[in-house]
Design a protein around this motif. Sequence first.
Motif, PDB file in Angstrom:
ATOM      1  N   ASN A 134     -13.280  18.022  22.527  1.00  0.00           N
ATOM      2  CA  ASN A 134     -12.454  17.666  23.682  1.00  0.00           C
ATOM      3  C   ASN A 134     -11.076  18.282  23.457  1.00  0.00           C
ATOM      4  OD1 ASN A 134     -11.083  16.610  25.862  1.00  0.00           O
ATOM      5  ND2 ASN A 134     -12.172  14.654  25.787  1.00  0.00           N
ATOM      6  N   ALA A 179      -8.672  18.600  25.347  1.00  0.00           N
ATOM      7  CA  ALA A 179      -7.533  17.872  25.901  1.00  0.00           C
ATOM      8  C   ALA A 179      -6.709  17.256  24.775  1.00  0.00           C
ATOM      9  CB  ALA A 179      -8.024  16.783  26.856  1.00  0.00           C
ATOM     10  N   CYS A 188      -9.700  20.458  36.033  1.00  0.00           N
ATOM     11  CA  CYS A 188      -9.561  21.548  35.059  1.00  0.00           C
ATOM     12  C   CYS A 188      -8.930  22.777  35.705  1.00  0.00           C
ATOM     13  CB  CYS A 188     -10.917  21.905  34.456  1.00  0.00           C
ATOM     14  SG  CYS A 188     -11.614  20.654  33.358  1.00  0.00           S
ATOM     15  N   CYS A 191      -5.156  22.371  36.222  1.00  0.00           N
ATOM     16  CA  CYS A 191      -4.370  22.119  35.011  1.00  0.00           C
ATOM     17  C   CYS A 191      -3.608  23.371  34.581  1.00  0.00           C
ATOM     18  CB  CYS A 191      -5.292  21.665  33.879  1.00  0.00           C
ATOM     19  SG  CYS A 191      -4.446  21.335  32.317  1.00  0.00           S
ATOM     20  N   CYS A 202      -7.412  24.831  26.947  1.00  0.00           N
ATOM     21  CA  CYS A 202      -8.440  23.796  26.868  1.00  0.00           C
ATOM     22  C   CYS A 202      -9.733  24.272  27.525  1.00  0.00           C
ATOM     23  CB  CYS A 202      -7.926  22.501  27.509  1.00  0.00           C
ATOM     24  SG  CYS A 202      -9.129  21.164  27.592  1.00  0.00           S
ATOM     25  N   GLY A 229     -11.861  22.432  29.089  1.00  0.00           N
ATOM     26  CA  GLY A 229     -12.836  21.357  29.241  1.00  0.00           C
ATOM     27  C   GLY A 229     -14.176  21.680  28.619  1.00  0.00           C
ATOM     28  N   CYS A 258     -11.998  14.189  30.419  1.00  0.00           N
ATOM     29  CA  CYS A 258     -10.561  14.438  30.312  1.00  0.00           C
ATOM     30  C   CYS A 258      -9.807  13.144  30.602  1.00  0.00           C
ATOM     31  CB  CYS A 258     -10.121  15.523  31.289  1.00  0.00           C
ATOM     32  SG  CYS A 258      -8.332  15.839  31.223  1.00  0.00           S
ATOM     33  N   THR A 302      -0.739  17.441  32.650  1.00  0.00           N
ATOM     34  CA  THR A 302      -1.405  18.718  32.921  1.00  0.00           C
ATOM     35  C   THR A 302      -0.474  19.713  33.602  1.00  0.00           C
ATOM     36  OG1 THR A 302      -2.254  17.976  35.078  1.00  0.00           O
ATOM     37  CG2 THR A 302      -3.627  17.535  33.140  1.00  0.00           C
TER      38      THR A 302
END
Length: 391
Positions: free
Chosen positions: A260, A262, A351, A354, A360, A362, A381, A388
């Motif tokens: 992850n 994030a 996503c 962001c 990232c 995702g 997320c 973000t």
Amino acid sequence: MIGFTKLLCGTATVSDVIKFRGRGDTPPQLLQFSDSSRPLVVWNMTNRCNLRCKHCYIDAEDRMFKDELTTEEARDFIADLAAMQVPVLLFSGGEPLLRKDIFTLGALAAESGLRPVLSSNGTLITDDVAREIKEAGFRYVGISIDGAPPTHDEFRNKPGAFDQAVEGIRACLRQGVKTGIRFTVNKANQQDLPEILDIVAREGIPRFCMYHLVYAGRGQEMMELDTEVGEKRRILDLLIERTLELHSRGVEVEILTTDNHADGIYLRDYITQHLPEMAGEVVRLLEMHGGCSAGTKFANVDPRGNVHPCQFWQDYSLGNIREKPFSQIWTSDDGLLVKLRRKAEYVQGKCGRCDYKSLCGGCRIRARAVHGDIWAEDPACYLDESQTRRI
């Protein structure tokens, strides 16, 4: 992987990474920031396992499976990876120690200039086995622990599995083999995380990696056990607190998370607020890391030789090494590979909006499991909209 110790405690720097850019001798602790097109390769060398874990992504069990790569085919595979100069070959399973040729192939990988590492449930590692692991040239052993003893044994479907796994860790450490804990967090074991971190410090275990749940294999059946947004934030806060505490105490342990990305943005947000002098360096390192590495810095080969963008993507094959060398498959123009290497252009929803999507991206497997679309937003997320957006 998101290196909490590296990013919070400054144990990796941009100048360290730049020093090794374009070279084949990048230290293992800096590989996550490498720009190399040569991926870390996870080889699930067998589906056979002596346990039946609830969250297994390849649905392994204790029986013989047909058509797994032979020793000779594995030798050719390793030779191709060595010629390609991949940085790491991770021997996984199932339980790789159930393959009789594990030490032969590990030694071949080491002799060929690869860095062989082992992923195990630990229950089969005695002092004698640990000695063989060391003599074969394995540089690291990751052992899965799913919580305190009752929780772990429940996940592993075997009474006593926790004690056996911890003894396996101790056996490796006694032999001087670097060993770490792999912990997949979920609702059923999150309460055990502080205890596991205490064990890491008490036992002198040099590495702890927390995995987020990916909805693949038997893990897909556990989607409802994934932690909720508030829980994820509390877990990250605990890891930040314990990382800083252990570092201040001089405890030599590296704490990381994976699956992850994030987490990297959450760390950036924390560092911006509490350690602002480090914020620019951290963002540069996250840019070098580049988020989810499936199909870019990371590849998977299953027991039958099929190549996948990552170990959770078992239903999509890029090709088979029995028909074409891995090096050729990896440099092909497969449509999914091309898009994964430009994922920031394709991700959608949260996503896609962001500002940190290139850091990232995702998890595409979780997106597909929940939304039926690999480019949809990652349902795991936990960042709010303010986190973000670049300030």
